[in-house]
Motif scaffolding. Sequence first.
Motif, PDB file in Angstrom:
ATOM      1  N   CYS A   1       0.835  -1.202   0.000  1.00  0.00           N
ATOM      2  CA  CYS A   1       0.000   0.000   0.000  1.00  0.00           C
ATOM      3  C   CYS A   1       0.871   1.254   0.000  1.00  0.00           C
ATOM      4  CB  CYS A   1      -0.929   0.007   1.211  1.00  0.00           C
ATOM      5  SG  CYS A   1      -2.188  -1.288   1.122  1.00  0.00           S
ATOM      6  N   ALA A   2       0.337   2.332  -0.580  1.00  0.00           N
ATOM      7  CA  ALA A   2       1.126   3.557  -0.692  1.00  0.00           C
ATOM      8  C   ALA A   2       1.043   4.408   0.562  1.00  0.00           C
ATOM      9  CB  ALA A   2       0.655   4.360  -1.903  1.00  0.00           C
ATOM     10  N   GLN A   3      -0.046   4.263   1.314  1.00  0.00           N
ATOM     11  CA  GLN A   3      -0.285   5.145   2.449  1.00  0.00           C
ATOM     12  C   GLN A   3      -0.990   4.395   3.567  1.00  0.00           C
ATOM     13  OE1 GLN A   3       0.626   8.231   2.837  1.00  0.00           O
ATOM     14  NE2 GLN A   3       1.166   8.933   0.774  1.00  0.00           N
ATOM     15  N   VAL A   4      -0.951   5.032   4.739  1.00  0.00           N
ATOM     16  CA  VAL A   4      -1.680   4.542   5.908  1.00  0.00           C
ATOM     17  C   VAL A   4      -3.024   5.278   5.991  1.00  0.00           C
ATOM     18  CG1 VAL A   4      -1.721   4.530   8.438  1.00  0.00           C
ATOM     19  CG2 VAL A   4       0.430   4.123   7.216  1.00  0.00           C
ATOM     20  N   LEU A   5      -4.091   4.542   6.260  1.00  0.00           N
ATOM     21  CA  LEU A   5      -5.350   5.196   6.638  1.00  0.00           C
ATOM     22  C   LEU A   5      -5.426   5.149   8.163  1.00  0.00           C
ATOM     23  CD1 LEU A   5      -7.982   6.557   5.697  1.00  0.00           C
ATOM     24  CD2 LEU A   5      -9.062   4.304   5.734  1.00  0.00           C
ATOM     25  N   TRP A   6      -5.366   6.329   8.784  1.00  0.00           N
ATOM     26  CA  TRP A   6      -5.342   6.413  10.244  1.00  0.00           C
ATOM     27  C   TRP A   6      -6.742   6.346  10.822  1.00  0.00           C
ATOM     28  CZ3 TRP A   6      -0.762   5.763  12.228  1.00  0.00           C
ATOM     29  CH2 TRP A   6       0.379   6.255  11.592  1.00  0.00           C
ATOM     30  N   LEU A   7      -6.901   5.563  11.870  1.00  0.00           N
ATOM     31  CA  LEU A   7      -8.152   5.548  12.620  1.00  0.00           C
ATOM     32  C   LEU A   7      -8.006   6.413  13.867  1.00  0.00           C
ATOM     33  CD1 LEU A   7      -9.210   1.789  12.419  1.00  0.00           C
ATOM     34  CD2 LEU A   7      -9.802   3.679  10.890  1.00  0.00           C
ATOM     35  N   ASP A   8      -9.128   6.793  14.454  1.00  0.00           N
ATOM     36  CA  ASP A   8      -9.089   7.618  15.669  1.00  0.00           C
ATOM     37  C   ASP A   8      -8.460   6.835  16.815  1.00  0.00           C
ATOM     38  OD1 ASP A   8     -11.722   6.026  16.056  1.00  0.00           O
ATOM     39  OD2 ASP A   8     -11.393   7.024  17.977  1.00  0.00           O
ATOM     40  N   ALA A   9      -7.843   7.544  17.737  1.00  0.00           N
ATOM     41  CA  ALA A   9      -7.124   6.898  18.839  1.00  0.00           C
ATOM     42  C   ALA A   9      -8.064   6.372  19.921  1.00  0.00           C
ATOM     43  CB  ALA A   9      -6.144   7.897  19.468  1.00  0.00           C
ATOM     44  N   LEU A  10      -9.246   6.942  20.031  1.00  0.00           N
ATOM     45  CA  LEU A  10     -10.118   6.613  21.155  1.00  0.00           C
ATOM     46  C   LEU A  10     -10.813   5.271  20.946  1.00  0.00           C
ATOM     47  CD1 LEU A  10     -11.673  10.132  21.873  1.00  0.00           C
ATOM     48  CD2 LEU A  10      -9.660   9.074  22.910  1.00  0.00           C
ATOM     49  N   GLU A  11     -11.451   5.114  19.783  1.00  0.00           N
ATOM     50  CA  GLU A  11     -12.198   3.878  19.536  1.00  0.00           C
ATOM     51  C   GLU A  11     -11.580   3.032  18.428  1.00  0.00           C
ATOM     52  OE1 GLU A  11     -16.524   4.266  19.689  1.00  0.00           O
ATOM     53  OE2 GLU A  11     -16.221   6.430  19.823  1.00  0.00           O
ATOM     54  N   ARG A  12     -10.592   3.581  17.717  1.00  0.00           N
ATOM     55  CA  ARG A  12     -10.014   2.898  16.547  1.00  0.00           C
ATOM     56  C   ARG A  12     -11.112   2.424  15.603  1.00  0.00           C
ATOM     57  NH1 ARG A  12      -5.169  -0.290  19.572  1.00  0.00           N
ATOM     58  NH2 ARG A  12      -3.889   1.543  19.986  1.00  0.00           N
ATOM     59  N   LYS A  13     -11.985   3.347  15.300  1.00  0.00           N
ATOM     60  CA  LYS A  13     -13.185   3.016  14.549  1.00  0.00           C
ATOM     61  C   LYS A  13     -13.404   4.017  13.418  1.00  0.00           C
ATOM     62  CE  LYS A  13     -18.171   2.766  15.459  1.00  0.00           C
ATOM     63  NZ  LYS A  13     -19.198   2.955  16.481  1.00  0.00           N
ATOM     64  N   TYR A  14     -13.107   5.298  13.664  1.00  0.00           N
ATOM     65  CA  TYR A  14     -13.393   6.350  12.701  1.00  0.00           C
ATOM     66  C   TYR A  14     -12.123   6.754  11.950  1.00  0.00           C
ATOM     67  CZ  TYR A  14     -17.698   6.508  15.307  1.00  0.00           C
ATOM     68  OH  TYR A  14     -18.875   6.147  15.910  1.00  0.00           O
ATOM     69  N   VAL A  15     -12.254   6.985  10.630  1.00  0.00           N
ATOM     70  CA  VAL A  15     -11.073   7.381   9.858  1.00  0.00           C
ATOM     71  C   VAL A  15     -10.757   8.846  10.158  1.00  0.00           C
ATOM     72  CG1 VAL A  15     -11.556   5.685   8.071  1.00  0.00           C
ATOM     73  CG2 VAL A  15     -12.341   8.032   7.756  1.00  0.00           C
ATOM     74  N   GLU A  16      -9.438   9.151  10.123  1.00  0.00           N
ATOM     75  CA  GLU A  16      -9.002  10.517  10.419  1.00  0.00           C
ATOM     76  C   GLU A  16      -8.289  11.152   9.222  1.00  0.00           C
ATOM     77  OE1 GLU A  16      -7.517  11.390  14.326  1.00  0.00           O
ATOM     78  OE2 GLU A  16      -9.633  11.140  14.794  1.00  0.00           O
ATOM     79  N   GLU A  17      -7.147  10.559   8.840  1.00  0.00           N
ATOM     80  CA  GLU A  17      -6.396  11.104   7.706  1.00  0.00           C
ATOM     81  C   GLU A  17      -5.813   9.942   6.917  1.00  0.00           C
ATOM     82  OE1 GLU A  17      -3.472  14.108   8.539  1.00  0.00           O
ATOM     83  OE2 GLU A  17      -4.682  15.063  10.094  1.00  0.00           O
ATOM     84  N   VAL A  18      -5.343  10.229   5.716  1.00  0.00           N
ATOM     85  CA  VAL A  18      -4.640   9.206   4.944  1.00  0.00           C
ATOM     86  C   VAL A  18      -3.213   9.708   4.735  1.00  0.00           C
ATOM     87  CG1 VAL A  18      -5.570  10.109   2.751  1.00  0.00           C
ATOM     88  CG2 VAL A  18      -4.627   7.783   2.862  1.00  0.00           C
ATOM     89  N   GLY A  19      -2.215   8.981   5.300  1.00  0.00           N
ATOM     90  CA  GLY A  19      -0.834   9.463   5.271  1.00  0.00           C
ATOM     91  C   GLY A  19      -0.798  10.806   5.958  1.00  0.00           C
ATOM     92  N   SER A  20      -0.319  11.844   5.268  1.00  0.00           N
ATOM     93  CA  SER A  20      -0.414  13.190   5.836  1.00  0.00           C
ATOM     94  C   SER A  20      -1.355  14.038   4.998  1.00  0.00           C
ATOM     95  CB  SER A  20       0.979  13.809   5.962  1.00  0.00           C
ATOM     96  OG  SER A  20       1.700  13.649   4.773  1.00  0.00           O
ATOM     97  N   MET A  21      -2.452  13.432   4.543  1.00  0.00           N
ATOM     98  CA  MET A  21      -3.477  14.150   3.778  1.00  0.00           C
ATOM     99  C   MET A  21      -4.831  14.022   4.491  1.00  0.00           C
ATOM    100  SD  MET A  21      -2.637  13.090  -0.189  1.00  0.00           S
ATOM    101  CE  MET A  21      -2.333  11.347   0.127  1.00  0.00           C
ATOM    102  N   ASN A  22      -5.729  14.955   4.192  1.00  0.00           N
ATOM    103  CA  ASN A  22      -7.132  14.767   4.570  1.00  0.00           C
ATOM    104  C   ASN A  22      -7.754  13.789   3.588  1.00  0.00           C
ATOM    105  OD1 ASN A  22      -6.866  18.157   5.234  1.00  0.00           O
ATOM    106  ND2 ASN A  22      -7.489  16.735   6.832  1.00  0.00           N
ATOM    107  N   VAL A  23      -8.923  13.262   3.923  1.00  0.00           N
ATOM    108  CA  VAL A  23      -9.500  12.210   3.076  1.00  0.00           C
ATOM    109  C   VAL A  23     -10.994  12.447   2.853  1.00  0.00           C
ATOM    110  CG1 VAL A  23      -9.860  10.659   5.066  1.00  0.00           C
ATOM    111  CG2 VAL A  23      -9.566   9.688   2.761  1.00  0.00           C
ATOM    112  N   PHE A  24     -11.446  12.178   1.633  1.00  0.00           N
ATOM    113  CA  PHE A  24     -12.847  12.367   1.239  1.00  0.00           C
ATOM    114  C   PHE A  24     -13.386  11.069   0.641  1.00  0.00           C
ATOM    115  CE2 PHE A  24     -13.665  17.020   1.344  1.00  0.00           C
ATOM    116  CZ  PHE A  24     -12.407  17.467   1.679  1.00  0.00           C
ATOM    117  N   PHE A  25     -14.691  10.850   0.792  1.00  0.00           N
ATOM    118  CA  PHE A  25     -15.354   9.674   0.232  1.00  0.00           C
ATOM    119  C   PHE A  25     -16.644  10.118  -0.451  1.00  0.00           C
ATOM    120  CE2 PHE A  25     -12.921   8.504   3.944  1.00  0.00           C
ATOM    121  CZ  PHE A  25     -12.194   7.405   3.515  1.00  0.00           C
ATOM    122  N   ARG A  26     -16.944   9.548  -1.624  1.00  0.00           N
ATOM    123  CA  ARG A  26     -18.249   9.780  -2.253  1.00  0.00           C
ATOM    124  C   ARG A  26     -19.036   8.486  -2.170  1.00  0.00           C
ATOM    125  NH1 ARG A  26     -20.415  11.516  -8.205  1.00  0.00           N
ATOM    126  NH2 ARG A  26     -19.396   9.570  -8.753  1.00  0.00           N
TER     127      ARG A  26
END
Lengths: 366, 366
Positions: B216-241
Motif C-alpha cells: 500500500c502507498a499510504q496509511v489510513l489512520w483511525l481515531d485513537a479513542l475507539e479505533r473506529k473512525y477514519v481521520e487522515e490518509v498518510g499526511s493528507m485529509n481524506v474524502f469519500f463519495r
Amino acid sequence: MLSNVRIERTESPKTKPNPEKLGFGQYFTDHMLLMDYSAEQGWHDPRIVPYAPLTLDPAAMVFHYGQAVFEGLKAYRTAEGGAQLFLPERNAKRLNRSLERMSMPKLEPGVLTEAIQALVGVDQDWIPEAEGTSLYIRPFIIATEAMLGVRASSSYLLAIVMSPVGAYFDGGLKPVDILVEPHDVRAVRGGTGAAKTAANYAGGLKAQAAAKEAGCAQVLWLDALERKYVEEVGSMNVFFRIDGQVYTPVLNGSILEGVTRGAVIELLEDWDVMFTARPLSIQELVQAAANGTLEEAFGTGTAAVISPIGGIRWNGQLYPINGGQVGELSQKLYDTITGIQRGMVRDVYGWTVPAVAEQEELRAGV
Amino acid sequence: MLSNVRIERTESPKTKPNPEKLGFGQYFTDHMLLMDYSAEQGWHDPRIVPYAPLTLDPAAMVFHYGQAVFEGLKAYRTAEGGAQLFLPERNAKRLNRSLERMSMPKLEPGVLTEAIQALVGVDQDWIPEAEGTSLYIRPFIIATEAMLGVRASSSYLLAIVMSPVGAYFDGGLKPVDILVEPHDVRAVRGGTGAAKTAANYAGGLKAQAAAKEAGCAQVLWLDALERKYVEEVGSMNVFFRIDGQVYTPVLNGSILEGVTRGAVIELLEDWDVMFTARPLSIQELVQAAANGTLEEAFGTGTAAVISPIGGIRWNGQLYPINGGQVGELSQKLYDTITGIQRGMVRDVYGWTVPAVAEQEELRAGV
C-alpha cells in the motif's frame, strides 16, 4: 562495543560555574561526544570534540518531522572521590526502544555506556561535589538527512552533552501541589508516549503553563482515552500510598518506563512493602485524599529522584496529602537511592557502574 | 507587516537541477529567509541569505523537546509567465494556530506571506515551468535556546527554504491502495494532531513502512479513542463519495485542517454537490466499498492536490473502489484546483496571490 574513540581536546577550557548556582541544564562541559550514522556505514566515527554548535542543513529532517530521541542520566561524585553512573544500561535499553518506535537505527549493546564513560573521563573535573549536585548527561539522536519527504532519514547524529547541575530541592525534599489537566493529554496508546522522544514534550508546555498559573508546580496527566486514569506527573512517573499499599499506574503503552520508577519498585519489593501496578482513577485518588487514606504521593525521575506531592488540584478543589508533609516512605526511598548514587549506602543491588571507563587503559593500548 | 528585509545575495549560484528529475524536496534554491525571535525584541531581523547550514547549540531545545512547527505551500508558474501562491493566508493562520498549541510566539498577520513573496522574488528563476511542477515553499520555526529544562524556549528561528518539485503523478492521476493501520495512531483529542508540528510525523513512520510492506502507498489512520473512525490518509485529509454524497471526517481536534481540504469543500458547495463533514467509521466505508456504493475516495494535500484511492486494505482484505479507476469528481477537483493554481482556470474564488511581492518597488523606496 564502541570502536576507538577519537579525542580532540579543547585548547580553551571554560571557567567552571559557581557550584552554588548551577541550576539545571544551563552550563555545559568542555567537550561533547559525536557519532554519525549512515545507511552504508552504520554507526561510525565516535569522537570527543570541544563543545561547539552543530551545523545542520535547514532541510535536516529533525527540524521538520521530529525524528529525535534522548536520554537523561547522571554521574555522581562518590564519598571516596570516585564517580559513578546509576543503571546506565537501562537508559541504553530504553534508548533502543525509543529508536525503534521512531524508525531510527539502534545502537549495539554497551555502546551508550562506553561512550558516556569515555566522555565523563575527559571532563571528569566537571562533576560537582556538593550534596545533591551531579553531572547531568544528555545523549540524543537526531535525523540529519537534508530532504523534505515524509520518510525515515537515512542519516543520523548521536550527540552526548553534559551539564553540572545543582540540587533539585534546596535543603531537603519539598512537597509541591499538582494540577490535574482536564483537556490536554500527554500521549495515547498507539502513539509515542512510551518512547523518550522530543514529540512528547512540546505538546505538554501549554498545560504546564496553566498549572503554574493555578499555583501548581506540575501537571498530573490523565489517560487520553477516558480522561479518568492518572498516567504521569510532569515528566515523572507517579506513586501513591493508600492505606499502607503502594500503587503506580501500570505501563499501558502511553507511559514512559522510568529508570527511577524501576529502582523504586525493586526497593519496595525488597522491603516487603505491598505494591501493585494497576490503573488508578483520579476519582479513587481524590476520594482517598479526602478520607485521609492517601498517605503519600510522589513523582520519580532522574532530575528529582523523589518529588513529594503535597496536594492534588482537581475540578477547582485542592486535595491535600499528608498535611503537605514529606511522607516516611518518600524520605526513605530518597535517602536510599541518593545514598546508593553517592556511594554512601552500599549498593547491594548492583545498580552503580563506574562513570569513568576502567577500560581507559585498554583503549590506550596497555 | 514585515519590516525591511535585508538581502545578501549568493556569489555562487547553484546549477539548477534537471527539470524532469526534480522529485520532491531534494534540491534547494540559492537563498533562504531567516528571522529571529527573542523575548526582548520579538520577531526581528528578517534577512534573505545564501542557502547554508544552520548553526545551533547542541542544547538547542528543538533537538530535545520538539518545539518545531512548519507549513508547506507552493509557487506556481502561470501560463502568462507570472507566478502565484495558493491561499497563503490560510497557511499563515494555521501556522499561528500551530505556534499557539506548541507554546511558541505567533507571527503578525501578513508577515508570512510577505516573507515568502520576498524570498520567491529573489529566487524566482527557480520556479519550474513544466505541467505539474512547482516551487515548494517550506517555512518552519524551531526553538533555539540552549537549555535543558522542560519549558518553552525563550528564542526561536523562523526559516523559509524552497525546493523545485516535480509532478506528483507522472502522466495523470494514479489511484493507490491504502492500509488501515490497526495499532499505531497519529494523534488524539487533547494532543497535537491539529497542529502542523514535527511531533505528528515521526511517530507515523513505522506504520508507513508497514503499509509499504503490505503493498500500500499510504496509511489510513483511525481515531485513537475507539479505533473506529477514519481521520487522515498518510499526511493528507481524506474524502469519500458514497451514493452521490461526499463526506470527510469532521475536524475533531486530532485532524489537521488542510488548505486543500478547505478549497475542495468550497468547490463542492459551489457545485451543489451534497457534502457533509461527519465521523466516518471504517466499517461503514468497507461496507460501502463491498456493496458498490463507495464511488470515489481521495486524499487532499498540497503535494498531490488530489490523490485518488484505488482500494482500502483492512483486516487482511482489499476492498477496491471504483474498479481502481480515477473517479469523475476526483478528476474534476484536480483539474479545477491545479487549473486555478496555474492560471489556466479563472480564479473566481480569489484564492491566488502573486508569488512575487508587488511591494518590491515600495521596498526599494519608489
